[in-house]
Design an enzyme around this catalytic site. Structure first.
Site, PDB file in Angstrom:
ATOM      1  CB  CYS A 120      -3.831  -0.104   8.761  1.00 55.66           C
ATOM      2  SG  CYS A 120      -4.628  -0.103   7.294  1.00 55.66           S
ATOM      3  CB  CYS A 137      -1.028   0.128   1.233  1.00 53.70           C
ATOM      4  SG  CYS A 137      -0.234  -0.002   2.841  1.00 53.70           S
TER       5      CYS A 137
HETATM    6 FE1  FES Z   1      -1.767   0.500   4.203  1.00 43.74          FE
HETATM    7 FE2  FES Z   1      -3.488   1.436   5.540  1.00 43.74          FE
HETATM    8  S1  FES Z   1      -3.671   1.016   3.657  1.00 43.74           S
HETATM    9  S2  FES Z   1      -1.416   1.212   6.277  1.00 43.74           S
END
Ligand code: FES
Length: 145
Positions: free
Chosen positions: A103, A33
């Site tokens: 996360c 991400c």
């Molecule tokens: Fe990667 Fe939240 S989407 S830390």
């Protein structure tokens, strides 16, 4: 989708910033991400975490989990801080949607990375602490759902 606590910590994150000459600093990221989290710890001679700050370049859930994680370790001993898992952070936030569980893992790993840095600087071993990974994306599946 998000609990009131998540929204609160996202909109009013606690302990944002950095600590100059911190006892330990840990930075971890998730290559999938692209989010990055950095935690600063100030630990006194008794091994108590006197102050903690964070910087998160990431999504709202990453901000909320870092904020809550810093609140959970502040004033605690190193041993108590080791018990602050991503699951504990999620519980304290009244849960996270399944796609956002990773996360919270970033928050746990960033604390561990900062503790590792502290341990290395002081030549000590913290029981149960493993060498941190700078990219946690390959280990997401280990996250506690
Ligand atoms: Fe990667 Fe939240 S989407 S830390």
């Amino acid at each position: 989708m998000y609990s009131d606590k998540v929204m609160d910590h996202f909109q009013n994150p606690r302990n944002v910033g950095e600590i100059e000459d911190a006892s330990g600093v840990g930075t971890v990221g998730n290559a999938k991400c692209g989010d990055i989290m950095r935690i600063y710890l100030e630990i006194d001679d008794e091994g108590i975490i006197r102050d903690v700050k964070f910087k998160t370049f990431g999504c709202g859930a990453a901000v909320a989990t870092s904020s809550m994680a810093t609140e959970l370790v502040k004033g605690k001993s190193i041993r108590e801080a080791m018990l602050v898992t991503n699951k504990a952070v999620m519980e304290a936030l009244d849960g996270l949607p399944p796609v956002k569980v990773h996360c919270s893992l970033l928050a746990e790993e960033a604390i561990h990375a900062a503790l590792w840095d502290y341990a290395e600087k002081n030549g000590i071993v913290i029981e149960g602490l493993e060498r941190p990974r700078s990219d946690i994306s390959e280990h997401e599946e280990e996250a506690a759902y």
